[in-house]
Design a protein around this motif. Structure first.
Motif, PDB file in Angstrom:
ATOM      1  N   GLU A 165       0.876  -1.458  -0.011  1.00 25.45           N
ATOM      2  CA  GLU A 165       0.191  -0.121   0.157  1.00 25.45           C
ATOM      3  C   GLU A 165       0.816   1.185   0.002  1.00 25.45           C
ATOM      4  O   GLU A 165       1.674   1.268   0.891  1.00 25.45           O
ATOM      5  N   LEU A 166       0.637   2.045  -1.009  1.00 29.29           N
ATOM      6  CA  LEU A 166       1.566   3.293  -1.203  1.00 29.29           C
ATOM      7  C   LEU A 166       1.300   4.068   0.138  1.00 29.29           C
ATOM      8  O   LEU A 166       0.107   4.517   0.783  1.00 29.29           O
ATOM      9  N   GLY A 167       2.474   4.684   0.538  1.00 39.33           N
ATOM     10  CA  GLY A 167       2.357   5.710   1.830  1.00 39.33           C
ATOM     11  C   GLY A 167       2.174   5.105   3.121  1.00 39.33           C
ATOM     12  O   GLY A 167       2.142   5.622   4.066  1.00 39.33           O
ATOM     13  N   LYS A 168       2.189   3.506   3.061  1.00 38.43           N
ATOM     14  CA  LYS A 168       2.096   2.898   4.442  1.00 38.43           C
ATOM     15  C   LYS A 168       3.167   2.078   4.581  1.00 38.43           C
ATOM     16  O   LYS A 168       3.827   1.517   3.789  1.00 38.43           O
ATOM     17  N   PRO A 169       3.787   1.751   6.004  1.00 36.63           N
ATOM     18  CA  PRO A 169       4.716   1.028   6.240  1.00 36.63           C
ATOM     19  C   PRO A 169       4.224  -0.484   6.041  1.00 36.63           C
ATOM     20  O   PRO A 169       3.254  -0.984   5.938  1.00 36.63           O
ATOM     21  N   LEU A 170       5.501  -1.019   5.543  1.00 36.79           N
ATOM     22  CA  LEU A 170       5.381  -2.540   4.931  1.00 36.79           C
ATOM     23  C   LEU A 170       5.351  -3.458   5.978  1.00 36.79           C
ATOM     24  O   LEU A 170       5.964  -3.130   7.209  1.00 36.79           O
ATOM     25  N   PRO A 171       4.267  -4.325   6.099  1.00 34.98           N
ATOM     26  CA  PRO A 171       4.143  -5.365   7.040  1.00 34.98           C
ATOM     27  C   PRO A 171       5.301  -6.571   6.988  1.00 34.98           C
ATOM     28  O   PRO A 171       5.204  -7.633   7.627  1.00 34.98           O
ATOM     29  N   PHE A 172       6.181  -6.515   5.927  1.00 35.74           N
ATOM     30  CA  PHE A 172       7.118  -7.512   5.896  1.00 35.74           C
ATOM     31  C   PHE A 172       8.337  -6.817   5.033  1.00 35.74           C
ATOM     32  O   PHE A 172       8.372  -5.540   4.914  1.00 35.74           O
ATOM     33  N   SER A 173       9.484  -7.650   5.214  1.00 33.36           N
ATOM     34  CA  SER A 173      10.747  -7.039   4.531  1.00 33.36           C
ATOM     35  C   SER A 173      10.769  -7.411   2.989  1.00 33.36           C
ATOM     36  O   SER A 173      10.302  -8.604   2.939  1.00 33.36           O
ATOM     37  N   ILE A 174      11.470  -6.664   1.932  1.00 31.84           N
ATOM     38  CA  ILE A 174      11.388  -7.200   0.792  1.00 31.84           C
ATOM     39  C   ILE A 174      12.824  -7.577   0.509  1.00 31.84           C
ATOM     40  O   ILE A 174      14.016  -6.642   0.758  1.00 31.84           O
ATOM     41  N   LEU A 198       6.975 -13.689   4.975  1.00 33.50           N
ATOM     42  CA  LEU A 198       5.496 -13.994   5.537  1.00 33.50           C
ATOM     43  C   LEU A 198       5.319 -13.049   6.918  1.00 33.50           C
ATOM     44  O   LEU A 198       6.459 -12.793   7.582  1.00 33.50           O
ATOM     45  N   THR A 199       4.282 -12.374   6.870  1.00 34.45           N
ATOM     46  CA  THR A 199       3.794 -11.447   7.876  1.00 34.45           C
ATOM     47  C   THR A 199       3.400 -12.455   9.214  1.00 34.45           C
ATOM     48  O   THR A 199       3.350 -13.691   8.923  1.00 34.45           O
ATOM     49  N   GLN A 209      15.581 -12.017  -5.273  1.00 33.07           N
ATOM     50  CA  GLN A 209      15.405 -13.600  -5.515  1.00 33.07           C
ATOM     51  C   GLN A 209      16.435 -14.049  -4.770  1.00 33.07           C
ATOM     52  O   GLN A 209      16.505 -15.285  -4.253  1.00 33.07           O
ATOM     53  N   GLY A 210      17.892 -13.568  -4.750  1.00 30.34           N
ATOM     54  CA  GLY A 210      18.693 -14.024  -4.091  1.00 30.34           C
ATOM     55  C   GLY A 210      18.849 -13.832  -2.694  1.00 30.34           C
ATOM     56  O   GLY A 210      19.918 -14.077  -1.811  1.00 30.34           O
ATOM     57  N   GLN A 211      17.658 -13.358  -1.910  1.00 26.91           N
ATOM     58  CA  GLN A 211      17.485 -13.246  -0.697  1.00 26.91           C
ATOM     59  C   GLN A 211      18.377 -12.197  -0.114  1.00 26.91           C
ATOM     60  O   GLN A 211      18.714 -12.186   1.247  1.00 26.91           O
ATOM     61  N   LEU A 212      18.766 -11.173  -0.709  1.00 30.43           N
ATOM     62  CA  LEU A 212      19.386  -9.825  -0.236  1.00 30.43           C
ATOM     63  C   LEU A 212      18.237  -8.770  -0.072  1.00 30.43           C
ATOM     64  O   LEU A 212      17.325  -8.682  -0.624  1.00 30.43           O
ATOM     65  N   LEU A 213      18.453  -8.403   0.976  1.00 32.31           N
ATOM     66  CA  LEU A 213      17.586  -7.222   1.712  1.00 32.31           C
ATOM     67  C   LEU A 213      17.530  -5.893   1.019  1.00 32.31           C
ATOM     68  O   LEU A 213      18.529  -5.506   0.858  1.00 32.31           O
ATOM     69  N   LEU A 214      16.317  -5.802   0.588  1.00 35.54           N
ATOM     70  CA  LEU A 214      16.214  -4.509  -0.154  1.00 35.54           C
ATOM     71  C   LEU A 214      15.375  -3.356   0.737  1.00 35.54           C
ATOM     72  O   LEU A 214      16.033  -1.922   0.704  1.00 35.54           O
ATOM     73  N   LEU A 215      14.426  -3.709   1.216  1.00 30.07           N
ATOM     74  CA  LEU A 215      13.497  -2.800   2.242  1.00 30.07           C
ATOM     75  C   LEU A 215      13.316  -3.414   3.529  1.00 30.07           C
ATOM     76  O   LEU A 215      12.757  -4.781   3.604  1.00 30.07           O
ATOM     77  N   ASN A 216      13.403  -2.860   4.574  1.00 31.67           N
ATOM     78  CA  ASN A 216      13.122  -3.512   5.966  1.00 31.67           C
ATOM     79  C   ASN A 216      11.737  -3.203   6.210  1.00 31.67           C
ATOM     80  O   ASN A 216      10.927  -2.514   5.763  1.00 31.67           O
ATOM     81  N   GLU A 217      11.170  -4.210   7.004  1.00 31.45           N
ATOM     82  CA  GLU A 217       9.945  -4.054   7.475  1.00 31.45           C
ATOM     83  C   GLU A 217       9.536  -2.748   8.009  1.00 31.45           C
ATOM     84  O   GLU A 217      10.470  -2.262   8.603  1.00 31.45           O
ATOM     85  N   SER A 218       8.501  -1.987   7.581  1.00 31.23           N
ATOM     86  CA  SER A 218       7.910  -0.757   8.266  1.00 31.23           C
ATOM     87  C   SER A 218       8.632   0.323   7.330  1.00 31.23           C
ATOM     88  O   SER A 218       8.286   1.607   7.421  1.00 31.23           O
ATOM     89  N   ALA A 219       9.437  -0.043   6.326  1.00 30.84           N
ATOM     90  CA  ALA A 219       9.880   0.905   5.382  1.00 30.84           C
ATOM     91  C   ALA A 219       8.568   1.381   4.514  1.00 30.84           C
ATOM     92  O   ALA A 219       7.381   0.613   4.414  1.00 30.84           O
ATOM     93  N   VAL A 220       8.605   2.563   3.754  1.00 31.18           N
ATOM     94  CA  VAL A 220       7.261   3.044   3.213  1.00 31.18           C
ATOM     95  C   VAL A 220       7.929   3.154   1.836  1.00 31.18           C
ATOM     96  O   VAL A 220       8.653   3.686   1.396  1.00 31.18           O
ATOM     97  N   VAL A 221       6.953   2.632   0.765  1.00 29.92           N
ATOM     98  CA  VAL A 221       6.899   2.856  -0.743  1.00 29.92           C
ATOM     99  C   VAL A 221       5.987   3.993  -0.853  1.00 29.92           C
ATOM    100  O   VAL A 221       4.919   3.939  -0.715  1.00 29.92           O
ATOM    101  N   SER A 222       6.550   5.097  -1.112  1.00 25.88           N
ATOM    102  CA  SER A 222       5.664   6.551  -1.277  1.00 25.88           C
ATOM    103  C   SER A 222       5.336   6.761  -2.752  1.00 25.88           C
ATOM    104  O   SER A 222       4.505   7.532  -2.725  1.00 25.88           O
ATOM    105  N   SER A 223       5.690   6.272  -3.582  1.00 23.99           N
ATOM    106  CA  SER A 223       5.384   6.595  -5.197  1.00 23.99           C
ATOM    107  C   SER A 223       5.139   5.328  -5.934  1.00 23.99           C
ATOM    108  O   SER A 223       5.665   4.211  -5.816  1.00 23.99           O
ATOM    109  N   LEU A 224       4.384   5.388  -7.032  1.00 25.48           N
ATOM    110  CA  LEU A 224       4.034   4.597  -8.151  1.00 25.48           C
ATOM    111  C   LEU A 224       5.209   4.271  -8.781  1.00 25.48           C
ATOM    112  O   LEU A 224       5.376   3.023  -9.001  1.00 25.48           O
TER     113      LEU A 224
END
Length: 107
Positions: free
Chosen positions: A14-23, A56-57, A26-41
């Motif tokens: 959900e744009l503008g809301k904290p992530l309930p999971f980490s992203i 998984l949440t 494919q190689g399992q490298l962390l891109l975004l921590n849980e609670s990071a915010v994706v702010s734009s389309l």
């Protein structure tokens, strides 16, 4: 590090809301921590084009184990039982697929 991951779908974020999971990649490298915010389309589209994965949440983890109070409902309602089985199977198949993709070698 071996984390159970599933592919991120557009409706997972959900744009503008904290992530309930980490992203992860494919190689399992962390891109975004849980609670990071994706702010734009644009940011969301870049993530989806990369084919990123998430852990998984807590809610999804708890859904894997049927609480005793829901057991009677599952036993008496065949549609609830089917939905539960489909949800659980989908998570397991995505995990298997991700593990197979992680072992694949592309030339």
């Amino acid at each position: 590090m071996d984390i159970e991951l599933i592919k991120v779908k557009p409706e997972d974020i959900e744009l503008g809301k904290p992530l309930p999971f980490s992203i992860y990649t494919q190689g399992q490298l962390l891109l975004l921590n849980e609670s990071a915010v994706v702010s734009s389309l644009k940011q969301l589209n870049i993530l989806l084009e990369r084919g990123v994965y998430r852990n998984l949440t807590e809610q999804e983890i708890q859904a894997l184990d049927v609480p005793k109070e829901n057991l009677a409902k599952l036993q008496s309602n065949p549609f609830a039982c089917i939905r539960y089985c489909v949800d659980k199977l989908q998570i397991q198949l995505q995990a298997i697929n991700l593990r197979q993709m992680g072992n694949a070698h592309f030339e």
